[in-house]
Design a protein around this motif. Sequence first.
Motif, PDB file in Angstrom:
ATOM      1  N   THR A  53      39.346 -14.308 -26.829  1.00 21.80           N
ATOM      2  CA  THR A  53      38.470 -15.022 -27.765  1.00 21.80           C
ATOM      3  C   THR A  53      39.045 -15.068 -29.178  1.00 21.80           C
ATOM      4  O   THR A  53      38.619 -15.896 -29.982  1.00 21.80           O
ATOM      5  CB  THR A  53      37.077 -14.363 -27.797  1.00 21.80           C
ATOM      6  N   LEU A  56      40.064 -18.455 -30.608  1.00 20.04           N
ATOM      7  CA  LEU A  56      39.107 -19.404 -31.179  1.00 20.04           C
ATOM      8  C   LEU A  56      39.104 -19.378 -32.697  1.00 20.04           C
ATOM      9  O   LEU A  56      38.664 -20.337 -33.332  1.00 20.04           O
ATOM     10  CB  LEU A  56      37.694 -19.103 -30.670  1.00 20.04           C
ATOM     11  N   LEU A  69      30.002 -16.092 -30.438  1.00 25.23           N
ATOM     12  CA  LEU A  69      30.041 -16.081 -28.973  1.00 25.23           C
ATOM     13  C   LEU A  69      28.719 -15.608 -28.390  1.00 25.23           C
ATOM     14  O   LEU A  69      28.213 -16.183 -27.417  1.00 25.23           O
ATOM     15  CB  LEU A  69      31.183 -15.170 -28.500  1.00 25.23           C
ATOM     16  N   LEU A  74      28.048 -16.459 -24.546  1.00 19.96           N
ATOM     17  CA  LEU A  74      29.380 -16.358 -23.973  1.00 19.96           C
ATOM     18  C   LEU A  74      29.890 -14.924 -24.090  1.00 19.96           C
ATOM     19  O   LEU A  74      29.505 -14.207 -25.013  1.00 19.96           O
ATOM     20  CB  LEU A  74      30.347 -17.296 -24.703  1.00 19.96           C
ATOM     21  N   THR A  76      32.382 -11.860 -25.023  1.00 15.15           N
ATOM     22  CA  THR A  76      33.130 -11.687 -26.262  1.00 15.15           C
ATOM     23  C   THR A  76      34.585 -11.293 -26.038  1.00 15.15           C
ATOM     24  O   THR A  76      35.357 -11.206 -26.993  1.00 15.15           O
ATOM     25  CB  THR A  76      32.467 -10.605 -27.136  1.00 15.15           C
ATOM     26  N   PHE A  79      37.401 -16.205 -22.961  1.00 18.80           N
ATOM     27  CA  PHE A  79      36.682 -17.474 -23.039  1.00 18.80           C
ATOM     28  C   PHE A  79      37.409 -18.488 -22.161  1.00 18.80           C
ATOM     29  O   PHE A  79      38.625 -18.638 -22.250  1.00 18.80           O
ATOM     30  CB  PHE A  79      36.666 -17.942 -24.501  1.00 18.80           C
ATOM     31  N   ASP A  80      36.660 -19.192 -21.304  1.00 13.52           N
ATOM     32  CA  ASP A  80      37.252 -20.217 -20.435  1.00 13.52           C
ATOM     33  C   ASP A  80      37.345 -21.541 -21.187  1.00 13.52           C
ATOM     34  O   ASP A  80      36.308 -22.164 -21.477  1.00 13.52           O
ATOM     35  CB  ASP A  80      36.411 -20.404 -19.172  1.00 13.52           C
ATOM     36  N   TRP A  81      38.550 -21.960 -21.487  1.00 12.22           N
ATOM     37  CA  TRP A  81      38.751 -23.264 -22.131  1.00 12.22           C
ATOM     38  C   TRP A  81      38.795 -24.341 -21.057  1.00 12.22           C
ATOM     39  O   TRP A  81      39.603 -24.274 -20.126  1.00 12.22           O
ATOM     40  CB  TRP A  81      40.081 -23.297 -22.875  1.00 12.22           C
TER      41      TRP A  81
END
Length: 315
Positions: A53, A56, A69, A74, A76, A79-81
């Motif tokens: 993360t 980001l 997040l 979501l 912490t 993170f799924d891009w």
Amino acid sequence: MSPLEARSLTNTTLEPAPPGRSAPEELVPSRYAVRVGDIEVLVVSDGVLPLPTTMLGHNADAADRAAWLDGMFLPTDAFDWSLNVVVVRSGAQTILIDAGLGLDPDLNLPRAGQLIRRLTAAGIDLGSVTDVVLTHMHMDHIGGLLVDGVKEQLRPDLRIHVAAAEIKFWEAPDFSHAVMPQGFPDALRATAKRFANEYRNHLRPFKDECEVAPGVVAERTGGHTPGHCVVRVASGGDRLMFAGDALFAVAFDHPDWYNGFEHDPEEAARVRVRLMKELAETGSSLVATHLPFPSVGHVAIDGDRFRWVPVFWDY
């Protein structure tokens, strides 16, 4: 087939494959169609890319990043891009905008690199693609063209449109302002070099702007990479922008947060603010590589803040 998937397949003359050709593990739709006047646009998911993360907003305070997040429900830690690619049909031309991640065994990313099989499932023959537009040459935008057997299926007269500044940058890329997980700089460098070598005869460099087809224009923005571009689609009063990596989900709340893959983060922040202001003023639709699939929506302004407004799915 769910109503949502039925909508995403039947709104376009980019015909789906016969029943049964999609893999049985596909439990959610992976393509979504919209019309921009007379131009057909199909958003295709290349899968998702799990990343730390910190990517980001590596210049943000860790607590602020965690709070954002948490507010988005979501996790912490990772993170799924989303990885979104667009197919555009304008007149006699079929245009692929970006080409997904492909398959890099060294990175162990099994949920990404789905584009080629999903194009097949959508009934899109690689041999029908007349043009490719690359928003930039990061591996998650060119890797699909390096999958074994793909080049042999493409037209010998395929045109690949990319900013000249992008080609120049990858001859000796500068990663000094980027903050990436271990292994990514080497993979990015190697993939770009291989791509340039394999597709050199197909490249059609442009300086600042290129009309790829009627109503389809690529425009260099810089920022994310020196030759990063967006693609504008316009027909019959309708407008859509494919923003590539200029915009990420966090950008609407925190446009000043630096993404870890940005080679010039300060310029990238200026670019995304400019583009979001333009989108809010014009009401144009927006699609971007890493917004949640299908990523079709609009940008609104609330006071001094931007707001992402996803479209209601039409099916």
